[in-house]
Enzyme design. Structure first.
Site, PDB file in Angstrom:
ATOM      1  N   HIS A 177      -3.876   6.411   0.780  1.00 37.46           N
ATOM      2  CA  HIS A 177      -4.160   5.039   0.361  1.00 37.46           C
ATOM      3  C   HIS A 177      -5.624   4.736   0.652  1.00 37.46           C
ATOM      4  O   HIS A 177      -6.103   4.935   1.770  1.00 37.46           O
ATOM      5  CB  HIS A 177      -3.245   4.070   1.114  1.00 37.46           C
ATOM      6  CG  HIS A 177      -3.694   2.652   1.061  1.00 37.46           C
ATOM      7  ND1 HIS A 177      -3.931   1.990  -0.127  1.00 37.46           N
ATOM      8  CD2 HIS A 177      -3.972   1.762   2.059  1.00 37.46           C
ATOM      9  CE1 HIS A 177      -4.327   0.754   0.151  1.00 37.46           C
ATOM     10  NE2 HIS A 177      -4.368   0.593   1.452  1.00 37.46           N
ATOM     11  N   CYS A 225       0.794  -1.228   0.000  1.00 40.13           N
ATOM     12  CA  CYS A 225       0.000   0.000   0.000  1.00 40.13           C
ATOM     13  C   CYS A 225       0.829   1.282   0.000  1.00 40.13           C
ATOM     14  O   CYS A 225       0.312   2.349  -0.311  1.00 40.13           O
ATOM     15  CB  CYS A 225      -0.943  -0.018   1.198  1.00 40.13           C
ATOM     16  SG  CYS A 225      -1.887  -1.564   1.312  1.00 40.13           S
ATOM     17  N   ASN A 266     -10.090  -1.909  -2.107  1.00 38.06           N
ATOM     18  CA  ASN A 266      -8.687  -1.617  -1.820  1.00 38.06           C
ATOM     19  C   ASN A 266      -7.829  -2.357  -2.855  1.00 38.06           C
ATOM     20  O   ASN A 266      -7.678  -3.571  -2.786  1.00 38.06           O
ATOM     21  CB  ASN A 266      -8.365  -2.076  -0.400  1.00 38.06           C
ATOM     22  CG  ASN A 266      -6.912  -1.841  -0.006  1.00 38.06           C
ATOM     23  OD1 ASN A 266      -6.053  -1.615  -0.840  1.00 38.06           O
ATOM     24  ND2 ASN A 266      -6.646  -1.923   1.294  1.00 38.06           N
TER      25      ASN A 266
END
Length: 328
Positions: free
Chosen positions: A253, A104, A283
């Protein structure tokens, strides 16, 4: 300085929906996720995103002199997947190519590497691709991770630009003490795949997984994020001698709604200056920041001269923050 001359992203065609009436779905704010097909891998998504970048921005493949590829879903232990992608994209054999195994925080680390390559004269045009297929690590009956993660890829072209624009300051952080809190325990050389590592277990919350699947300790990841993200932002502000008010837009993120809203309120960031771009894709790990950046550009939220903060954080633990002044 280096500027971003183009961004494109690619999401697989297959879509999985989260239960819209489920409390978890409401909390995380993710309603759909794009999932790679059985014979579709991260490098395939990477190639699709890069081809869109070349086609839509009329970029010549022969002008690329370095390829950076960020993934935790490589095609093989070896060779380096970036080498495979170089061939499939018909890039010149004179390019440098390497993989970055980061999650990430990977987009900001990649920006940093590209900045170093260009500003030291080692490269002129860096193609930076992020691609991930976490779905292939996830057990279908593990509700602790399945509703969160989607597959996707993004391709970014980085080149030299006017000194008053582009990527400015960067800060980084690493704490390997948290490495076991977001991990696929089996499959590497330390713990190779075996019959025992495919045995399924059910945790106290009814989630099913084996050692070959992705495991996430959600509470620990949340605590890490709340501690390190504000600290890294303060470090970036101190480095630049700036304040949060000096920034026109923020792209963190895109983990999930619960986490981002908590951070936004803690940092007292105006919601109109804060990106939320995950409801239809989830995500996507290292691709969340470039996907959000591309969408906010299309939405008109970011214009030439705007100062933008990018913040990545997650698996590792690894985190990073960057400031950039947008040049269209």
């Amino acid at each position: 300085m280096i500027i971003i001359k183009g961004i494109e992203y690619y999401l697989p065609e297959q879509v999985e929906s989260n239960d819209h009436g489920d409390k978890i779905t409401s909390k995380i704010g993710i309603y759909e996720r794009h999932i790679a097909g059985p014979d579709e891998y991260a490098s395939d998504l990477a190639i699709a995103a890069a081809n869109q970048l070349f086609d839509k921005h009329e970029i010549k493949r022969e002008d690329i002199d370095f390829l950076l590829y960020c993934t935790q879903s490589p095609d093989y232990y070896l060779p380096t997947t970036a080498c495979v992608i170089q061939n499939k994209l018909s890039l010149p054999t004179s390019v440098g190519a390497l993989d970055i195994n980061l999650g990430c925080s990977g987009y900001i680390y990649g920006l940093s590497l590209a900045k170093g390559l260009i500003e030291t004269g080692q490269a002129n045009n860096v193609l930076f691709i992020t691609a991930e297929t976490y779905s292939k690590f996830i057990h279908p009956m593990d509700r602790s991770v399945k509703p969160l993660f989607g597959d996707g890829a993004a391709a970014t072209l980085l080149s030299a630009g006017p000194s008053q624009y582009g990527v400015q300051s960067l800060v980084f952080g690493t704490d390997g003490r948290g490495s076991n809190n977001l991990i696929v325990p089996a499959g590497g050389l330390r713990n190779p795949l075996s019959e025992a590592n495919f045995q399924e277990e059910t945790d106290a919350f009814g989630n099913v997984r084996s050692k070959s699947n992705l495991y996430m300790n959600g509470p620990e990841i949340f605590n890490f994020t709340l501690n390190e993200v504000p600290a890294s932002i303060n470090k970036l502000l101190d480095k630049e001698g700036s304040t949060l008010e000096d920034f026109d837009f923020f792209i963190f993120h895109q983990a999930n709604q619960h986490m981002l809203e908590y951070l936004r309120k803690k940092l007292k960031i105006d919601p109109n200056k804060f990106s939320v771009q995950f409801s239809d894709c989830g995500n996507t790990v290292s691709s969340t920041i470039p996907i959000a950046l591309k969408r906010e550009l299309e939405n008109g939220k970011i214009k030439t001269g705007d100062k933008v903060m990018l913040v990545g954080f997650g698996v590792g633990y690894s985190w990073a923050a960057a400031s950039l002044i947008w040049h269209d």
